[in-house]
Design an enzyme around this catalytic site. Structure first.
Site, PDB file in Angstrom:
ATOM      1  N   CYS A  63      34.229  56.545  45.590  1.00 43.38           N
ATOM      2  CA  CYS A  63      34.690  55.154  45.654  1.00 43.38           C
ATOM      3  C   CYS A  63      34.031  54.291  44.586  1.00 43.38           C
ATOM      4  O   CYS A  63      34.699  53.576  43.839  1.00 43.38           O
ATOM      5  CB  CYS A  63      34.406  54.580  47.038  1.00 43.38           C
ATOM      6  SG  CYS A  63      34.791  52.828  47.182  1.00 43.38           S
ATOM      7  N   CYS A  97      37.767  53.491  44.257  1.00 44.61           N
ATOM      8  CA  CYS A  97      38.140  52.127  44.634  1.00 44.61           C
ATOM      9  C   CYS A  97      37.655  51.060  43.649  1.00 44.61           C
ATOM     10  O   CYS A  97      38.421  50.174  43.257  1.00 44.61           O
ATOM     11  CB  CYS A  97      37.583  51.786  46.014  1.00 44.61           C
ATOM     12  SG  CYS A  97      37.684  53.106  47.228  1.00 44.61           S
ATOM     13  N   LYS A 103      39.112  51.368  39.987  1.00 44.38           N
ATOM     14  CA  LYS A 103      40.572  51.228  40.145  1.00 44.38           C
ATOM     15  C   LYS A 103      40.962  49.770  40.349  1.00 44.38           C
ATOM     16  O   LYS A 103      41.865  49.248  39.692  1.00 44.38           O
ATOM     17  CB  LYS A 103      41.019  52.101  41.326  1.00 44.38           C
ATOM     18  CG  LYS A 103      42.478  52.004  41.723  1.00 44.38           C
ATOM     19  CD  LYS A 103      42.754  50.965  42.811  1.00 44.38           C
ATOM     20  CE  LYS A 103      41.983  51.187  44.076  1.00 44.38           C
ATOM     21  NZ  LYS A 103      42.438  52.331  44.862  1.00 44.38           N
ATOM     22  N   TYR A 141      48.990  57.919  45.988  1.00 38.94           N
ATOM     23  CA  TYR A 141      48.614  56.535  45.716  1.00 38.94           C
ATOM     24  C   TYR A 141      47.747  56.458  44.461  1.00 38.94           C
ATOM     25  O   TYR A 141      47.810  55.490  43.702  1.00 38.94           O
ATOM     26  CB  TYR A 141      47.914  55.907  46.925  1.00 38.94           C
ATOM     27  CG  TYR A 141      46.546  56.446  47.244  1.00 38.94           C
ATOM     28  CD1 TYR A 141      45.407  55.897  46.686  1.00 38.94           C
ATOM     29  CD2 TYR A 141      46.379  57.512  48.125  1.00 38.94           C
ATOM     30  CE1 TYR A 141      44.140  56.377  46.979  1.00 38.94           C
ATOM     31  CE2 TYR A 141      45.131  58.013  48.426  1.00 38.94           C
ATOM     32  CZ  TYR A 141      44.022  57.445  47.859  1.00 38.94           C
ATOM     33  OH  TYR A 141      42.773  57.934  48.158  1.00 38.94           O
ATOM     34  N   GLU A 172      48.888  54.065  41.427  1.00 38.40           N
ATOM     35  CA  GLU A 172      47.951  53.000  41.043  1.00 38.40           C
ATOM     36  C   GLU A 172      47.568  53.121  39.570  1.00 38.40           C
ATOM     37  O   GLU A 172      47.575  52.127  38.832  1.00 38.40           O
ATOM     38  CB  GLU A 172      46.700  53.069  41.925  1.00 38.40           C
ATOM     39  CG  GLU A 172      46.937  52.598  43.349  1.00 38.40           C
ATOM     40  CD  GLU A 172      45.723  52.773  44.236  1.00 38.40           C
ATOM     41  OE1 GLU A 172      45.623  52.070  45.257  1.00 38.40           O
ATOM     42  OE2 GLU A 172      44.859  53.635  43.933  1.00 38.40           O
ATOM     43  N   HIS A 178      50.370  27.002  55.019  1.00 42.09           N
ATOM     44  CA  HIS A 178      51.440  26.774  54.033  1.00 42.09           C
ATOM     45  C   HIS A 178      50.850  26.189  52.752  1.00 42.09           C
ATOM     46  O   HIS A 178      49.983  25.324  52.799  1.00 42.09           O
ATOM     47  CB  HIS A 178      52.472  25.814  54.625  1.00 42.09           C
ATOM     48  CG  HIS A 178      53.609  25.533  53.699  1.00 42.09           C
ATOM     49  ND1 HIS A 178      54.584  26.454  53.415  1.00 42.09           N
ATOM     50  CD2 HIS A 178      53.900  24.420  52.976  1.00 42.09           C
ATOM     51  CE1 HIS A 178      55.445  25.925  52.569  1.00 42.09           C
ATOM     52  NE2 HIS A 178      55.056  24.685  52.286  1.00 42.09           N
ATOM     53  N   GLU A 203      51.853  33.354  55.695  1.00 39.95           N
ATOM     54  CA  GLU A 203      52.165  32.415  56.764  1.00 39.95           C
ATOM     55  C   GLU A 203      53.315  32.909  57.644  1.00 39.95           C
ATOM     56  O   GLU A 203      54.145  33.713  57.233  1.00 39.95           O
ATOM     57  CB  GLU A 203      52.491  31.037  56.181  1.00 39.95           C
ATOM     58  CG  GLU A 203      53.774  30.977  55.387  1.00 39.95           C
ATOM     59  CD  GLU A 203      54.001  29.570  54.830  1.00 39.95           C
ATOM     60  OE1 GLU A 203      54.040  28.631  55.624  1.00 39.95           O
ATOM     61  OE2 GLU A 203      54.120  29.442  53.595  1.00 39.95           O
TER      62      GLU A 203
END
Length: 615
Positions: free
Chosen positions: A167, A172, A175, A308, A312, A580, A585
């Site tokens: 990672c 992670c 990346k 993935y 990615e 908002h 939301e």
């Protein structure tokens, strides 16, 4: 002489009692067992893992087995098997034996503890990734003597890295930072519509980006070493391999060998990228292990795979302005919701990433040296005789990862692995079939391959082992995000999996297209961002799957994950008032879920926003 017809010969009870006492007295470990009993087998496995010889009498295949069992009842007041004796002392059944092992009394029974050589460490962890580090530090805080072994076998191209695992070094962290570099490029394009004016031609410098990212990673590596030292955890940059029960061999980069013993071991070795078994793959191709520290811009790139990691990497390389092609054997993002996966792919294709579907490489040849050089790729169709040939500067293989478990001596101490994938089966407490060996992280069979999961499992394991805790890691409803150019966040079940588990007729699926307010001024991707929830009809429309495509999907998904853990229903979702204008939301009432942030597309979304029972 045979007994008369219709008469039963009575057992010689005195002789049987003498036989049982002799068996108990003449064997260091005596197990009265039955060959088909799983609890008996579990106890035998325990003694085997400890390297302790035992004698087992299988009562179901012994002529006077029932009578011997009756003698044992009188002797021990225990009617069940296994019935275990150590050095003449009755230990009990399976649960009692394991309890004795856990509190150390079994080890004392097996030999004089004063004469026995003590273990050097309470805990040795093999693997210095996120899970292993979390477990080691927690155990040290709880007062235990801990060692961490971490060694990175260099890639075929010679790439290696420091403490912290996949990672931090090649996963992670780099990346997400390269993904951010690509997002900044998009932001530069958008900025003109927001009034920013600049004359200088904008271009990306790969070397500057890589240097900055590697400097940051180096600071993390150093921080982990300092943290271990502060907690008095011994760290060895050495390759660990079991050589006998409770004993491990550690070999450093210079080939120097040391041996260490521990009462308990934790496997946290993680995974490494899988290579294609074709000519030129290891010689000329790179993986994600190489990409993030690549000292030169990769140029025209072919990404092989649809994981993935593949998407990615393809996404941020394209975002940095490179010519990128993805070669896909079958489907995108296997294991993820396929509707969402196809939308991710469609967005990437719209933004310049090319896809070659239903092809697999058969050979990679070097045409020209260089940084980058030039490669020729030959590929075969998975559906016919067609052959593809193309030239690229870089070929990145991202077809999956293999568990690092096959060369650390697990077979020596009897730890079982899934031979198909190399992963380690464990119980709900991360314990392997060998009681003193545990496993966490990506190598667990059937568990999630996510850094936060490994960290949580490591901490909780240490607390159960040494802190009196009983809390186990919860692997259900764990959120995750794929950092493709259009980010994909999810929590819970993919729609395909939900149909398998619940049946189509028992599901209600709500979905919505939305347009982020930030994208309205640049007028881009006005019908691309998408979200859906999958609900269980007969459980008050409880949300069992959450999926969102859009900017900052990870930040959005994190909040919904907590709600899903708490039993979120569609009604509660409708009643929640959103912030908002944000992508996260909510709109109250009806079947609307995500609040539209632009009046310009209100009509479009109101037509597309509806509930569906099945697709």
């Amino acid at each position: 002489m045979s007994p008369p017809p219709h008469q039963t010969q009575l057992p010689d009870w005195d002789g049987l009692k003498l036989r049982v006492r002799t068996l108990i007295g003449s064997h260091r470990v005596m197990i009265f067992s039955k060959s088909y009993c799983p609890y008996c087998n579990k106890v035998k496995e325990l003694f085997r893992s400890l390297g302790v010889e035992y004698y087992a009498l299988e009562l179901d295949v012994t002529a006077d087995g029932p009578s011997i069992q009756q003698v044992l009842v009188e002797l021990t007041n225990q009617r069940t098997v296994p019935n275990v004796f150590v050095n003449g002392r009755h230990v009990g059944g399976c649960d009692s034996t394991f309890q004795a092992y856990q509190n150390g009394s079994l080890q004392k029974l097996l030999g004089d503890s004063k004469d026995a050589e003590p273990y050097e460490y309470d805990l040795i962890i093999i693997g210095g990734g996120s899970g292993g580090l979390a477990c080691s530090k927690e155990a040290a805080v709880l007062g235990k003597k801990v060692m961490v072994l971490d060694y990175v076998v260099p890639t075929p191209l010679g790439t290696s890295w420091g403490l912290g695992g996949t990672c931090v070094n090649v996963g992670c962290i780099p990346k997400k930072l390269m993904h951010q570099a690509a997002l900044l490029g998009q932001a530069l394009q958008d900025s003109r519509k927001y009034g920013w004016q600049y004359e200088e031609q904008v271009k990306h410098n790969w070397e500057i980006m890589v240097e900055a990212i590697q400097n940051y990673i180096s600071s993390l590596n150093w921080g982990y070493r300092v943290s271990l030292r502060e907690k008095s955890v011994t760290y060895l940059n050495s390759y660990g391999e079991f050589v006998e029960p409770h004993k491990i061999k550690a070999t450093n980069r210079k080939g120097q060998v040391t041996y260490h013993t521990a009462e308990t071991f934790v496997l946290a070795t993680g995974e490494r990228p899988r290579y294609l078994g074709i000519p030129g793959a290891k010689e000329y191709c790179i993986t994600s292990d190489d990409l993030f520290s690549l000292p030169y811009c990769p140029g025209k790139t072919l990404v092989v795979g649809a994981s993935y990691v593949a998407l990615e990497c393809a996404g941020f390389l394209a975002g940095l302005g490179l010519d990128v092609t993805v070669m896909v054997r079958s489907i995108l993002l296997r294991g993820f919701d396929q509707e969402m996966a196809e939308k991710v792919g469609a967005h990437m294709e719209t933004h310049g990433v090319k896809f070659i579907r239903k092809f697999v490489p058969s050979q990679v040849e070097k045409l020209e040296e260089g940084m980058p050089g030039r490669l020729k790729v030959t590929a075969k169709s998975t559906e016919g005789p067609e052959v593809f040939e193309g030239e690229y500067n870089t070929v990145l293989i991202a077809i999956g990862r293999d568990a690092c478990t096959r060369n650390i001596g697990l077979e020596t101490i009897g730890v079982k692995i899934n031979e198909k994938n190399g992963k380690v089966p464990v119980n709900d407490e991360e314990q392997t079939n060998v009681p003193y060996v545990y496993a966490i992280g990506d190598i667990l069979d059937g568990k999630l391959e996510l850094t936060p999961v490994a960290i949580q499992a490591g901490k909780l394991l240490a607390r159960r082992l040494y802190g009196g805790s009983s809390t186990k890691c919860d692997y259900i409803n764990v959120p995750t995000t794929v950092f493709t150019p259009l980010e994909y966040g999810s929590c819970g079940l993919a729609e395909e999996r939900a149909v398998e588990e619940y049946g189509k007729q028992n599901l209600e699926v709500f979905h919505n297209l939305f347009w982020p307010l930030e994208w309205t001024i640049p007028e881009r991707d006005n019908n691309t961002c998408y979200a859906k929830i999958i609900c269980s009809k007969h459980d008050n429309n409880r949300v069992i799957g959450f999926h969102v495509l859009g900017p900052n999907a990870g930040e959005v998904t994190q909040g919904f994950a907590a709600a899903i853990k708490c039993g979120l229903t569609k009604e509660l979702l409708d009643e929640t008032i959103g912030i908002h204008p944000t992508c996260a939301e909510l709109k109250q009432g009806g079947t609307n879920w995500m609040q539209v942030t632009s009046g310009a597309v209100q009509a479009l979304v109101s037509r597309l926003n509806h509930s569906k029972t099945s697709k």
